[in-house]
Write an enzyme that holds these catalytic residues in place. Structure first.
Site, short mmCIF file in Angstrom:
data_model
loop_
_atom_site.label_atom_id
_atom_site.label_comp_id
_atom_site.label_asym_id
_atom_site.label_seq_id
_atom_site.Cartn_x
_atom_site.Cartn_y
_atom_site.Cartn_z
N GLY A 62 51.63 -18.55 3.67
CA GLY A 62 52.78 -18.29 4.54
C GLY A 62 52.89 -19.18 5.76
O GLY A 62 53.97 -19.33 6.33
N ASP A 69 51.23 -16.99 9.67
CA ASP A 69 52.67 -16.75 9.74
C ASP A 69 53.01 -15.51 10.57
O ASP A 69 53.86 -15.55 11.44
CB ASP A 69 53.28 -16.64 8.33
CG ASP A 69 52.52 -15.69 7.42
OD1 ASP A 69 51.56 -15.03 7.88
OD2 ASP A 69 52.87 -15.60 6.22
N ASP A 73 50.57 -8.61 11.26
CA ASP A 73 51.06 -7.29 10.87
C ASP A 73 50.00 -6.28 11.30
O ASP A 73 49.97 -5.85 12.45
CB ASP A 73 51.32 -7.32 9.36
CG ASP A 73 52.00 -6.06 8.85
OD1 ASP A 73 52.43 -5.25 9.67
OD2 ASP A 73 52.11 -5.89 7.62
N GLY A 76 46.83 -7.07 11.40
CA GLY A 76 45.77 -7.86 12.02
C GLY A 76 44.54 -8.01 11.14
O GLY A 76 43.59 -8.70 11.52
N THR A 111 44.03 -9.63 8.26
CA THR A 111 43.79 -11.00 7.78
C THR A 111 43.17 -11.84 8.89
O THR A 111 42.16 -12.53 8.69
CB THR A 111 45.11 -11.65 7.33
OG1 THR A 111 45.75 -10.79 6.38
CG2 THR A 111 44.87 -13.02 6.72
N LEU A 112 43.77 -11.77 10.04
CA LEU A 112 43.29 -12.58 11.16
C LEU A 112 41.87 -12.22 11.55
O LEU A 112 41.04 -13.08 11.87
CB LEU A 112 44.23 -12.37 12.35
CG LEU A 112 44.22 -13.48 13.37
CD1 LEU A 112 44.57 -14.80 12.72
CD2 LEU A 112 45.23 -13.17 14.47
N LYS A 130 54.53 -8.11 14.46
CA LYS A 130 55.30 -6.88 14.26
C LYS A 130 54.97 -5.88 15.35
O LYS A 130 53.79 -5.58 15.58
CB LYS A 130 55.02 -6.28 12.89
CG LYS A 130 55.72 -7.03 11.79
CD LYS A 130 55.69 -6.27 10.49
CE LYS A 130 56.22 -7.15 9.39
NZ LYS A 130 56.05 -6.56 8.07
N ARG A 135 60.24 -18.57 0.73
CA ARG A 135 59.46 -19.28 1.77
C ARG A 135 60.23 -20.48 2.31
O ARG A 135 60.03 -20.89 3.45
CB ARG A 135 58.14 -19.81 1.17
CG ARG A 135 57.17 -18.73 0.72
CD ARG A 135 55.80 -19.35 0.45
NE ARG A 135 54.94 -18.48 -0.32
CZ ARG A 135 54.23 -17.47 0.17
NH1 ARG A 135 54.31 -17.17 1.44
NH2 ARG A 135 53.47 -16.73 -0.61
P1 IMP Z 1 47.97 -8.37 8.21
O1 IMP Z 1 46.62 -8.70 7.63
O2 IMP Z 1 48.38 -6.95 7.98
O3 IMP Z 1 48.14 -8.79 9.65
O4 IMP Z 1 49.02 -9.14 7.33
C1 IMP Z 1 49.18 -10.45 7.43
C2 IMP Z 1 49.71 -11.05 6.16
O5 IMP Z 1 50.53 -10.14 5.37
C3 IMP Z 1 50.61 -12.17 6.57
O6 IMP Z 1 49.86 -13.37 6.72
C4 IMP Z 1 51.62 -12.22 5.47
O7 IMP Z 1 51.14 -13.05 4.45
C5 IMP Z 1 51.73 -10.80 4.97
N1 IMP Z 1 52.88 -10.09 5.60
C6 IMP Z 1 52.83 -9.11 6.52
N2 IMP Z 1 54.07 -8.71 6.87
C7 IMP Z 1 54.93 -9.48 6.15
C8 IMP Z 1 56.37 -9.55 6.09
O8 IMP Z 1 57.14 -8.85 6.77
N3 IMP Z 1 56.88 -10.46 5.22
C9 IMP Z 1 56.11 -11.29 4.44
N4 IMP Z 1 54.76 -11.24 4.48
C10 IMP Z 1 54.17 -10.35 5.32
MG MG Z 2 49.61 -14.60 5.09
#
Ligand code: IMP
Ligand code: MG
Length: 185
Positions: free
Chosen positions: A45, A101, A104, A106, A108-109, A132, A166
Protein backbone atom coordinates in the site's frame (compact mmCIF):
# COMPACT_ATOMS: atom_id res chain seq x y z
CA UNK A 1 -14.05 2.02 -12.39
CA UNK A 2 -14.51 5.67 -11.51
CA UNK A 3 -18.20 4.89 -11.11
CA UNK A 4 -17.30 2.64 -8.19
CA UNK A 5 -16.36 5.66 -6.07
CA UNK A 6 -18.98 7.17 -3.78
CA UNK A 7 -16.94 10.09 -2.49
CA UNK A 8 -13.46 11.58 -2.66
CA UNK A 9 -11.95 11.92 0.83
CA UNK A 10 -8.62 13.54 -0.09
CA UNK A 11 -8.21 15.03 -3.60
CA UNK A 12 -5.05 14.48 -5.65
CA UNK A 13 -3.81 18.03 -5.32
CA UNK A 14 -4.11 18.07 -1.52
CA UNK A 15 -2.15 14.82 -1.33
CA UNK A 16 0.64 16.25 -3.49
CA UNK A 17 0.92 19.41 -1.35
CA UNK A 18 0.94 17.52 1.92
CA UNK A 19 3.41 14.85 0.76
CA UNK A 20 5.81 17.55 -0.49
CA UNK A 21 5.66 19.28 2.87
CA UNK A 22 6.28 16.01 4.75
CA UNK A 23 9.27 15.42 2.45
CA UNK A 24 10.61 18.92 3.26
CA UNK A 25 10.34 18.19 6.99
CA UNK A 26 12.26 14.93 6.67
CA UNK A 27 14.88 16.46 4.38
CA UNK A 28 15.52 19.18 6.96
CA UNK A 29 15.50 16.70 9.85
CA UNK A 30 18.14 14.51 8.21
CA UNK A 31 20.26 17.32 6.72
CA UNK A 32 23.24 16.29 8.87
CA UNK A 33 22.89 12.59 8.19
CA UNK A 34 26.08 12.09 6.19
CA UNK A 35 25.31 8.52 5.18
CA UNK A 36 21.75 9.43 4.29
CA UNK A 37 18.70 7.43 5.39
CA UNK A 38 17.28 3.96 4.87
CA UNK A 39 13.60 3.51 4.18
CA UNK A 40 11.70 0.37 5.18
CA UNK A 41 8.74 0.30 2.81
CA UNK A 42 5.72 -1.67 3.97
CA UNK A 43 4.31 -3.34 0.85
CA UNK A 44 2.12 -2.94 -1.03
CA UNK A 45 0.00 0.00 0.00
CA UNK A 46 2.83 2.46 0.58
CA UNK A 47 4.44 2.21 -2.87
CA UNK A 48 2.68 5.23 -4.36
CA UNK A 49 3.42 7.34 -1.29
CA UNK A 50 7.04 6.19 -1.28
CA UNK A 51 7.51 7.14 -4.94
CA UNK A 52 6.14 10.65 -4.39
CA UNK A 53 7.92 11.19 -1.07
CA UNK A 54 11.43 10.24 -2.13
CA UNK A 55 11.26 12.32 -5.30
CA UNK A 56 10.81 15.39 -3.08
CA UNK A 57 13.82 14.45 -0.91
CA UNK A 58 17.10 15.42 -2.59
CA UNK A 59 19.40 13.38 -0.33
CA UNK A 60 21.03 9.95 -0.03
CA UNK A 61 18.25 7.36 0.33
CA UNK A 62 18.38 3.57 0.30
CA UNK A 63 15.18 1.55 0.04
CA UNK A 64 14.29 -1.77 1.68
CA UNK A 65 11.07 -3.78 1.48
CA UNK A 66 8.85 -5.37 4.10
CA UNK A 67 5.67 -7.33 3.37
CA UNK A 68 3.39 -7.49 6.38
CA UNK A 69 -0.12 -8.83 6.50
CA UNK A 70 -2.95 -8.90 8.97
CA UNK A 71 -3.37 -12.54 9.76
CA UNK A 72 -6.37 -14.11 11.40
CA UNK A 73 -5.87 -17.76 12.08
CA UNK A 74 -9.39 -19.09 11.78
CA UNK A 75 -8.71 -22.23 13.75
CA UNK A 76 -7.16 -20.53 16.79
CA UNK A 77 -8.11 -17.76 19.14
CA UNK A 78 -5.00 -15.72 18.42
CA UNK A 79 -5.40 -13.41 15.45
CA UNK A 80 -2.49 -11.12 14.74
CA UNK A 81 0.00 -9.72 12.32
CA UNK A 82 2.83 -11.42 10.56
CA UNK A 83 5.73 -10.49 8.35
CA UNK A 84 5.67 -12.43 5.11
CA UNK A 85 8.73 -11.10 3.40
CA UNK A 86 11.52 -8.91 4.65
CA UNK A 87 14.61 -7.54 2.96
CA UNK A 88 16.31 -5.25 5.42
CA UNK A 89 19.92 -4.11 5.09
CA UNK A 90 22.19 -3.46 8.06
CA UNK A 91 20.42 -0.76 10.09
CA UNK A 92 22.98 -0.35 12.87
CA UNK A 93 23.43 3.38 13.66
CA UNK A 94 21.34 4.35 10.63
CA UNK A 95 18.48 6.84 10.41
CA UNK A 96 15.49 4.79 9.31
CA UNK A 97 12.06 5.76 8.04
CA UNK A 98 9.29 3.16 8.10
CA UNK A 99 6.85 4.22 5.38
CA UNK A 100 3.26 2.95 5.43
CA UNK A 101 -0.01 3.89 3.79
CA UNK A 102 -2.41 4.02 6.72
CA UNK A 103 -2.43 3.65 10.48
CA UNK A 104 -5.54 1.73 11.41
CA UNK A 105 -5.16 -0.42 14.55
CA UNK A 106 -1.39 0.14 14.56
CA UNK A 107 -0.67 -3.60 14.60
CA UNK A 108 1.36 -3.62 11.38
CA UNK A 109 3.50 -0.69 12.40
CA UNK A 110 4.13 -2.14 15.82
CA UNK A 111 5.54 -5.39 14.45
CA UNK A 112 7.65 -3.75 11.72
CA UNK A 113 8.95 -1.17 14.16
CA UNK A 114 10.07 -3.82 16.58
CA UNK A 115 11.90 -5.66 13.77
CA UNK A 116 13.61 -2.43 12.67
CA UNK A 117 14.55 -1.56 16.26
CA UNK A 118 16.21 -4.93 16.68
CA UNK A 119 18.70 -3.76 14.01
CA UNK A 120 19.87 -1.00 16.43
CA UNK A 121 19.24 2.06 14.23
CA UNK A 122 20.16 5.56 15.43
CA UNK A 123 16.63 6.87 14.83
CA UNK A 124 13.30 5.61 13.53
CA UNK A 125 10.63 7.81 11.93
CA UNK A 126 7.28 6.56 10.71
CA UNK A 127 5.46 8.58 8.05
CA UNK A 128 1.99 7.40 7.02
CA UNK A 129 -0.40 8.98 4.53
CA UNK A 130 -3.51 8.45 6.66
CA UNK A 131 -4.51 7.81 10.25
CA UNK A 132 -7.98 6.59 11.13
CA UNK A 133 -9.50 8.63 13.88
CA UNK A 134 -9.66 6.93 17.26
CA UNK A 135 -8.79 3.37 16.18
CA UNK A 136 -5.17 2.87 17.26
CA UNK A 137 -4.63 2.38 21.01
CA UNK A 138 -2.97 5.27 22.89
CA UNK A 139 0.35 3.41 23.28
CA UNK A 140 0.82 3.20 19.48
CA UNK A 141 4.20 4.61 18.41
CA UNK A 142 4.18 8.23 17.27
CA UNK A 143 3.88 8.66 13.51
CA UNK A 144 4.07 11.56 11.06
CA UNK A 145 0.57 11.76 9.61
CA UNK A 146 -0.45 13.14 6.23
CA UNK A 147 -4.18 13.30 6.95
CA UNK A 148 -6.44 12.25 9.79
CA UNK A 149 -9.63 10.65 8.48
CA UNK A 150 -12.80 9.14 9.89
CA UNK A 151 -12.89 5.41 10.63
CA UNK A 152 -14.12 4.24 7.21
CA UNK A 153 -12.65 2.01 4.53
CA UNK A 154 -10.79 4.01 1.89
CA UNK A 155 -9.08 3.16 -1.41
CA UNK A 156 -6.72 4.90 -3.83
CA UNK A 157 -3.21 6.39 -3.64
CA UNK A 158 -1.83 2.91 -2.97
CA UNK A 159 -4.70 1.61 -0.83
CA UNK A 160 -6.67 -1.32 -2.17
CA UNK A 161 -9.93 -3.15 -1.85
CA UNK A 162 -9.48 -6.76 -3.01
CA UNK A 163 -6.17 -5.72 -4.58
CA UNK A 164 -7.80 -3.05 -6.77
CA UNK A 165 -7.87 0.78 -6.90
CA UNK A 166 -4.26 1.32 -5.77
CA UNK A 167 -3.65 3.30 -8.96
CA UNK A 168 -6.38 5.87 -8.27
CA UNK A 169 -4.66 9.24 -7.71
CA UNK A 170 -7.01 10.36 -4.94
CA UNK A 171 -8.25 8.74 -1.72
CA UNK A 172 -11.91 7.85 -1.75
CA UNK A 173 -14.70 5.65 -0.45
CA UNK A 174 -16.35 2.93 -2.54
CA UNK A 175 -20.08 2.89 -3.16
CA UNK A 176 -21.64 0.51 -0.67
CA UNK A 177 -23.51 -1.52 -3.26
CA UNK A 178 -20.26 -2.09 -5.11
CA UNK A 179 -18.56 -3.17 -1.90
CA UNK A 180 -21.32 -5.66 -1.21
CA UNK A 181 -21.32 -6.99 -4.77
CA UNK A 182 -17.54 -7.52 -4.53
CA UNK A 183 -17.89 -9.30 -1.22
CA UNK A 184 -20.59 -11.60 -2.55
CA UNK A 185 -18.53 -12.62 -5.59
P1 IMP B 1 -3.23 -1.78 11.02
O1 IMP B 1 -2.21 -2.86 11.24
O2 IMP B 1 -4.57 -2.10 11.59
O3 IMP B 1 -2.76 -0.40 11.40
O4 IMP B 1 -3.55 -1.79 9.48
C1 IMP B 1 -2.69 -1.31 8.59
C2 IMP B 1 -2.86 -1.95 7.24
O5 IMP B 1 -4.22 -2.41 6.97
C3 IMP B 1 -2.56 -0.89 6.23
O6 IMP B 1 -1.18 -0.86 5.94
C4 IMP B 1 -3.42 -1.27 5.07
O7 IMP B 1 -2.70 -2.17 4.26
C5 IMP B 1 -4.62 -1.98 5.67
N1 IMP B 1 -5.77 -1.04 5.83
C6 IMP B 1 -6.26 -0.54 6.98
N2 IMP B 1 -7.30 0.28 6.74
C7 IMP B 1 -7.45 0.30 5.38
C8 IMP B 1 -8.38 1.01 4.51
O8 IMP B 1 -9.26 1.79 4.91
N3 IMP B 1 -8.23 0.77 3.19
C9 IMP B 1 -7.27 -0.07 2.67
N4 IMP B 1 -6.41 -0.73 3.46
C10 IMP B 1 -6.49 -0.55 4.80
MG1 MG C 1 -0.44 -2.04 4.43
Amino acid sequence: MRNDIARVVVPEREIATRVASMADEFTAAYADSGEGIKIATILTGSLVFLADLIRCMPMRIRIALVAASRYTRKTTESPGDRLEYVILPDLCNCDVLIVDDILDTGGTLRIVRSLVRSGKPRSVGTPVVLRKHGVAPPDTPVVSVGFDIEDEFVIGYGLAYDGLYRNFPYIGVLKSEFHERERAS
